[in-house]
Design a protein around this motif. Structure first.
Motif, PDB file in Angstrom:
ATOM      1  N   THR A  13     -10.349   8.879   7.992  1.00  0.00           N
ATOM      2  CA  THR A  13     -10.695   7.740   7.146  1.00  0.00           C
ATOM      3  C   THR A  13     -11.593   8.177   6.003  1.00  0.00           C
ATOM      4  O   THR A  13     -11.332   7.890   4.831  1.00  0.00           O
ATOM      5  CB  THR A  13     -11.397   6.654   7.977  1.00  0.00           C
ATOM      6  OG1 THR A  13     -10.607   6.367   9.113  1.00  0.00           O
ATOM      7  CG2 THR A  13     -11.618   5.403   7.169  1.00  0.00           C
ATOM      8  N   SER A  16      -9.676  10.250   3.410  1.00  0.00           N
ATOM      9  CA  SER A  16      -8.782   9.503   2.519  1.00  0.00           C
ATOM     10  C   SER A  16      -9.587   8.689   1.516  1.00  0.00           C
ATOM     11  O   SER A  16      -9.219   8.597   0.345  1.00  0.00           O
ATOM     12  CB  SER A  16      -7.856   8.602   3.326  1.00  0.00           C
ATOM     13  OG  SER A  16      -8.533   7.452   3.768  1.00  0.00           O
ATOM     14  N   LEU A  17     -10.702   8.128   1.971  1.00  0.00           N
ATOM     15  CA  LEU A  17     -11.504   7.339   1.035  1.00  0.00           C
ATOM     16  C   LEU A  17     -12.124   8.237  -0.025  1.00  0.00           C
ATOM     17  O   LEU A  17     -12.140   7.907  -1.209  1.00  0.00           O
ATOM     18  CB  LEU A  17     -12.604   6.588   1.790  1.00  0.00           C
ATOM     19  CG  LEU A  17     -12.133   5.473   2.717  1.00  0.00           C
ATOM     20  CD1 LEU A  17     -13.315   4.776   3.335  1.00  0.00           C
ATOM     21  CD2 LEU A  17     -11.286   4.472   1.961  1.00  0.00           C
ATOM     22  N   SER A  19     -11.023  11.145  -1.105  1.00  0.00           N
ATOM     23  CA  SER A  19     -10.048  11.686  -2.061  1.00  0.00           C
ATOM     24  C   SER A  19      -9.682  10.620  -3.090  1.00  0.00           C
ATOM     25  O   SER A  19      -9.455  10.945  -4.260  1.00  0.00           O
ATOM     26  CB  SER A  19      -8.811  12.194  -1.327  1.00  0.00           C
ATOM     27  OG  SER A  19      -8.204  11.136  -0.620  1.00  0.00           O
ATOM     28  N   GLY A  20      -9.651   9.347  -2.667  1.00  0.00           N
ATOM     29  CA  GLY A  20      -9.422   8.287  -3.647  1.00  0.00           C
ATOM     30  C   GLY A  20     -10.582   8.172  -4.614  1.00  0.00           C
ATOM     31  O   GLY A  20     -10.397   8.036  -5.820  1.00  0.00           O
ATOM     32  N   LEU A  23     -10.530  10.834  -7.329  1.00  0.00           N
ATOM     33  CA  LEU A  23      -9.625  10.554  -8.454  1.00  0.00           C
ATOM     34  C   LEU A  23     -10.269   9.559  -9.418  1.00  0.00           C
ATOM     35  O   LEU A  23     -10.232   9.753 -10.642  1.00  0.00           O
ATOM     36  CB  LEU A  23      -8.310   9.996  -7.912  1.00  0.00           C
ATOM     37  CG  LEU A  23      -7.223   9.777  -8.950  1.00  0.00           C
ATOM     38  CD1 LEU A  23      -6.772  11.102  -9.490  1.00  0.00           C
ATOM     39  CD2 LEU A  23      -6.071   9.026  -8.357  1.00  0.00           C
ATOM     40  N   THR A  24     -10.881   8.530  -8.844  1.00  0.00           N
ATOM     41  CA  THR A  24     -11.556   7.555  -9.708  1.00  0.00           C
ATOM     42  C   THR A  24     -12.682   8.219 -10.480  1.00  0.00           C
ATOM     43  O   THR A  24     -12.885   7.961 -11.668  1.00  0.00           O
ATOM     44  CB  THR A  24     -12.095   6.404  -8.852  1.00  0.00           C
ATOM     45  OG1 THR A  24     -11.077   5.968  -7.963  1.00  0.00           O
ATOM     46  CG2 THR A  24     -12.522   5.239  -9.702  1.00  0.00           C
ATOM     47  N   TYR A  27     -11.480  10.126 -13.575  1.00  0.00           N
ATOM     48  CA  TYR A  27     -11.273   9.313 -14.771  1.00  0.00           C
ATOM     49  C   TYR A  27     -12.587   8.836 -15.348  1.00  0.00           C
ATOM     50  O   TYR A  27     -12.700   8.601 -16.550  1.00  0.00           O
ATOM     51  CB  TYR A  27     -10.359   8.124 -14.439  1.00  0.00           C
ATOM     52  CG  TYR A  27      -8.921   8.542 -14.382  1.00  0.00           C
ATOM     53  CD1 TYR A  27      -8.257   8.931 -15.535  1.00  0.00           C
ATOM     54  CD2 TYR A  27      -8.242   8.594 -13.186  1.00  0.00           C
ATOM     55  CE1 TYR A  27      -6.959   9.347 -15.485  1.00  0.00           C
ATOM     56  CE2 TYR A  27      -6.942   9.012 -13.128  1.00  0.00           C
ATOM     57  CZ  TYR A  27      -6.296   9.385 -14.280  1.00  0.00           C
ATOM     58  OH  TYR A  27      -5.015   9.807 -14.245  1.00  0.00           O
ATOM     59  N   GLU A  33      -8.733  10.305 -21.447  1.00  0.00           N
ATOM     60  CA  GLU A  33      -7.540   9.764 -20.803  1.00  0.00           C
ATOM     61  C   GLU A  33      -7.560   8.247 -20.748  1.00  0.00           C
ATOM     62  O   GLU A  33      -6.647   7.632 -20.219  1.00  0.00           O
ATOM     63  CB  GLU A  33      -7.405  10.348 -19.400  1.00  0.00           C
ATOM     64  CG  GLU A  33      -7.319  11.846 -19.435  1.00  0.00           C
ATOM     65  CD  GLU A  33      -6.569  12.420 -18.265  1.00  0.00           C
ATOM     66  OE1 GLU A  33      -5.789  11.692 -17.660  1.00  0.00           O
ATOM     67  OE2 GLU A  33      -6.772  13.602 -17.980  1.00  0.00           O
ATOM     68  N   ILE A  35      -6.995   4.827 -22.421  1.00  0.00           N
ATOM     69  CA  ILE A  35      -6.079   4.538 -23.528  1.00  0.00           C
ATOM     70  C   ILE A  35      -6.255   3.125 -24.059  1.00  0.00           C
ATOM     71  O   ILE A  35      -5.391   2.605 -24.738  1.00  0.00           O
ATOM     72  CB  ILE A  35      -4.611   4.739 -23.074  1.00  0.00           C
ATOM     73  CG1 ILE A  35      -4.353   3.972 -21.766  1.00  0.00           C
ATOM     74  CG2 ILE A  35      -4.315   6.196 -22.891  1.00  0.00           C
ATOM     75  CD1 ILE A  35      -2.932   3.618 -21.586  1.00  0.00           C
TER      76      ILE A  35
ATOM     77  N   THR B 194      -2.470   9.339  -3.544  1.00  0.00           N
ATOM     78  CA  THR B 194      -3.862   9.652  -3.210  1.00  0.00           C
ATOM     79  C   THR B 194      -4.707   8.391  -3.178  1.00  0.00           C
ATOM     80  O   THR B 194      -5.519   8.192  -2.282  1.00  0.00           O
ATOM     81  CB  THR B 194      -4.444  10.610  -4.272  1.00  0.00           C
ATOM     82  OG1 THR B 194      -3.499  11.635  -4.510  1.00  0.00           O
ATOM     83  CG2 THR B 194      -5.756  11.199  -3.808  1.00  0.00           C
ATOM     84  N   LEU B 195      -4.489   7.535  -4.174  1.00  0.00           N
ATOM     85  CA  LEU B 195      -5.347   6.349  -4.289  1.00  0.00           C
ATOM     86  C   LEU B 195      -5.053   5.330  -3.195  1.00  0.00           C
ATOM     87  O   LEU B 195      -5.968   4.794  -2.586  1.00  0.00           O
ATOM     88  CB  LEU B 195      -5.129   5.691  -5.645  1.00  0.00           C
ATOM     89  CG  LEU B 195      -6.096   5.991  -6.769  1.00  0.00           C
ATOM     90  CD1 LEU B 195      -5.738   5.144  -7.959  1.00  0.00           C
ATOM     91  CD2 LEU B 195      -7.519   5.719  -6.366  1.00  0.00           C
ATOM     92  N   TYR B 198      -2.250   6.947   1.072  1.00  0.00           N
ATOM     93  CA  TYR B 198      -2.914   7.654   2.172  1.00  0.00           C
ATOM     94  C   TYR B 198      -4.217   6.980   2.565  1.00  0.00           C
ATOM     95  O   TYR B 198      -4.884   7.442   3.488  1.00  0.00           O
ATOM     96  CB  TYR B 198      -3.194   9.106   1.773  1.00  0.00           C
ATOM     97  CG  TYR B 198      -1.958   9.878   1.393  1.00  0.00           C
ATOM     98  CD1 TYR B 198      -0.762   9.661   2.069  1.00  0.00           C
ATOM     99  CD2 TYR B 198      -1.980  10.805   0.362  1.00  0.00           C
ATOM    100  CE1 TYR B 198       0.377  10.351   1.730  1.00  0.00           C
ATOM    101  CE2 TYR B 198      -0.839  11.510   0.018  1.00  0.00           C
ATOM    102  CZ  TYR B 198       0.339  11.279   0.697  1.00  0.00           C
ATOM    103  OH  TYR B 198       1.458  11.954   0.359  1.00  0.00           O
ATOM    104  N   VAL B 200      -6.698   4.915   4.423  1.00  0.00           N
ATOM    105  CA  VAL B 200      -6.594   4.422   5.802  1.00  0.00           C
ATOM    106  C   VAL B 200      -6.798   2.907   5.855  1.00  0.00           C
ATOM    107  O   VAL B 200      -6.122   2.210   6.621  1.00  0.00           O
ATOM    108  CB  VAL B 200      -7.606   5.165   6.689  1.00  0.00           C
ATOM    109  CG1 VAL B 200      -7.631   4.554   8.075  1.00  0.00           C
ATOM    110  CG2 VAL B 200      -7.253   6.619   6.780  1.00  0.00           C
TER     111      VAL B 200
END
Lengths: 156, 372
Positions: A13, A16-17, A19-20, A23-24, A27, A33, A35, B194-195, B198, B200
């Motif tokens: 858990t 996964s949180l 890694s999200g 990504l945020t 940015y 990036e 736009i 990814t966002l 996956y 959970v």
């Protein structure tokens, strides 16, 4: 075994949180990036084929190419176009049908392009405007042929 | 609020109205939900708030004119709706569509499918509480809209497919821009995974929620990703190929679980399949006419004509009855959204109220498509 499963779930858990969130965060720190356009200050340039509204082309001598054949009026699904014709006296004494008023109801138009396709003389075309809001509905009914304009020579 | 003012049934169950103006219904739809505590007992959709009688309207429009109105039903797959109508008229008139037009049509269909699924992905994530994916989705969709604007002239309601082919030829920049988009979008799908995929928390909210069995889905008339998530092969592009889909090499994504997560996965895999279809076609657009020669006035012979296409939501059917005149005698549209909505009560029964919006999200409802 329950403890092992529990720890595994917590681990996956969090992974996964995170890694999200990564990504945020990417940015967040990469402004190039993003736009977003600042609309009222920066106006978008529309594509050349963009269908904004129907206009009639006039040349520098204030002449249009519309013969008043009503092909566009018949092609229109929404009764957007109303063509008023008059009988014009030709130099040889014969009477000929000519365009008096090309009424265009922008409020009814769905920009389907069927009138442009139907026109046999390429008299009308689509303009690239997109800011159509007005304060009163009656302002959306337009007369497309310029005042004092007449039919271009050689257009039948 | 006084207790007496709360709407209850005779058994003492709570009645709640969701909509007609509710952000989670993505349009004007009214749901009357009967609940026992937090458990849903019954969901009754009330329709008609955006009914425009498009079918009746089409009866007074000629065979060229009626196509534009179908862009306004399922506005997220307007190209594909127009394609279905054009196919029905071509079937009646027995027009042979040029090869170039066929390829352009498939390219546009698949771009529309990507745009629709991308928007659905963003809205879906927003339904379960994640706001950021919505902006990611709109960034990619904007690129497709720009491509559409350049070639078709409109961003949402294109009216580009006409009987006999397409309205205008491709813009010179089209091939270059689509290639750029495909390369760009391939990296972005991984970001989507990814966002959201996956994540959970997202999986916990989707798995084993809104389960429907294959037999039930078939009997409710569900099509598209909703049916394919139950493991039933139902892609019209495979079952009854039109305009050259039979020559293409693509897979029909199938899942077996039938729950919300399976529907989600099917759509995500369809995105990749659409990209591979575009890859196969974009370098092989044949030269030639983009439109077959047709008469100025189209008159269908007396008879009944049916065509079906696969939109982003499922099977879209156009049924034309012609009496031989200028206008159709009757037109019926079989829209996928209406049939998919009908299973909502079935899948929502016994679930918690918090999951209802997520279930509706995976059905991918477009309300103007349901109401017409």
């Amino acid at each position: 075994m329950f403890i092992v499963d529990y720890i595994k779930t917590v681990y996956s858990t969090c992974k996964s949180l995170l890694s999200g969130m990564r990504l945020t965060g990417y940015y967040f720190f990469h402004h190039k990036e993003i736009i977003t356009e600042q609309y009222p200050d920066v106006k978008a340039v529309m594509a050349e084929r963009f269908r904004g509204e129907v206009v009639m082309t006039h040349d520098e001598k204030n002449e249009h190419r519309c013969t008043g054949c009503t092909a566009c009026e018949l092609a229109c699904p929404n009764a957007t176009i109303k063509i008023v014709t008059k009988q014009e006296l030709q130099p040889d004494g014969k009477k000929k049908k000519a365009l008096e008023t090309f009424v265009y109801h922008l409020e009814l138009c769905t920009m389907c392009n069927l009138c442009i396709v139907a026109c046999p003389t390429d008299a009308i075309k689509m303009a690239q405007t997109f800011e159509h809001s007005v304060y009163d509905r009656s302002q959306l009914t337009k007369k497309l042929n310029a005042p004092g304009s007449k039919l271009m020579e050689g257009v039948e | 609020m006084q207790y007496e003012e709360i709407a209850t049934t005779e058994e003492g169950n709570l009645v709640i109205n969701v909509g007609p103006q509710h952000p989670a219904t993505h349009g004007v739809m009214h749901l009357v939900i009967t609940m026992n505590g937090e458990t849903i007992l019954n969901v009754e959709p009330h329709l008609g708030y955006i009914h425009r009688s498009i079918e009746k309207m089409c009866e007074s429009l000629s065979y060229r004119q009626f196509i534009y109105s179908t862009s306004r039903m399922d506005y997220l797959s307007s190209h594909i709706n127009n394609h279905g109508c054009a196919l029905a008229v071509e079937k009646g008139l027995q027009i042979e569509v040029p090869e170039r037009a066929k390829v352009i049509r498939i390219l546009m269909d698949e771009l529309t499918r990507i745009a629709s699924h991308v928007l659905w992905w963003g809205a879906m994530a927003m339904d379960v509480g994640a706001l950021t994916p919505f902006f990611h989705a709109f960034r990619e969709r904007e690129l497709i809209n720009d491509i559409m604007e350049e070639t078709c002239g409109a961003r949402l309601t294109m009216n580009y497919m006409v009987p006999g082919g397409v309205m205008t030829d491709l813009h010179p920049n089209f091939v270059k821009k689509v290639k750029e988009f495909v390369a760009f979008f391939r990296t972005k799908i991984d970001e989507y995974d990814t966002l959201v995929t996956y994540n959970v928390i997202f999986q916990e909210r989707m798995k084993n929620v809104g389960v429907i069995s294959a037999a039930d889905a078939v009997s409710f008339g569900c099509t598209g990703p909703v049916l394919r998530a139950c493991g039933v092969k139902s892609d019209i592009r495979k079952l009854a190929p039109y305009d050259g889909y039979e020559k293409l090499n693509f897979e029909e994504p199938l899942e077996t679980a039938g729950d919300s997560y399976a529907r989600y996965l099917v759509r995500m895999r369809e995105l990749r399949e659409s990209l591979s279809i575009i890859d196969q076609l974009i370098d092989n657009i044949p030269e030639g006419d983009f439109q077959a020669k047709t008469k100025a006035v189209l008159k269908l012979p007396k008879g009944e004509f049916y065509s079906r296409v696969e939109t982003a939501r499922g099977e879209f059917g156009v049924y034309i009855i012609s009496e031989g005149g200028l206008t159709p005698y009757r037109i019926h549209f079989r829209s996928p959204g209406f049939a998919n909505l009908s299973c909502l009560n079935h899948i929502a029964k016994g679930q918690k109220i918090g999951d209802l919006v997520a279930m509706m999200g995976t059905l991918d409802l477009v309300i103007p498509d349901i109401d017409r």
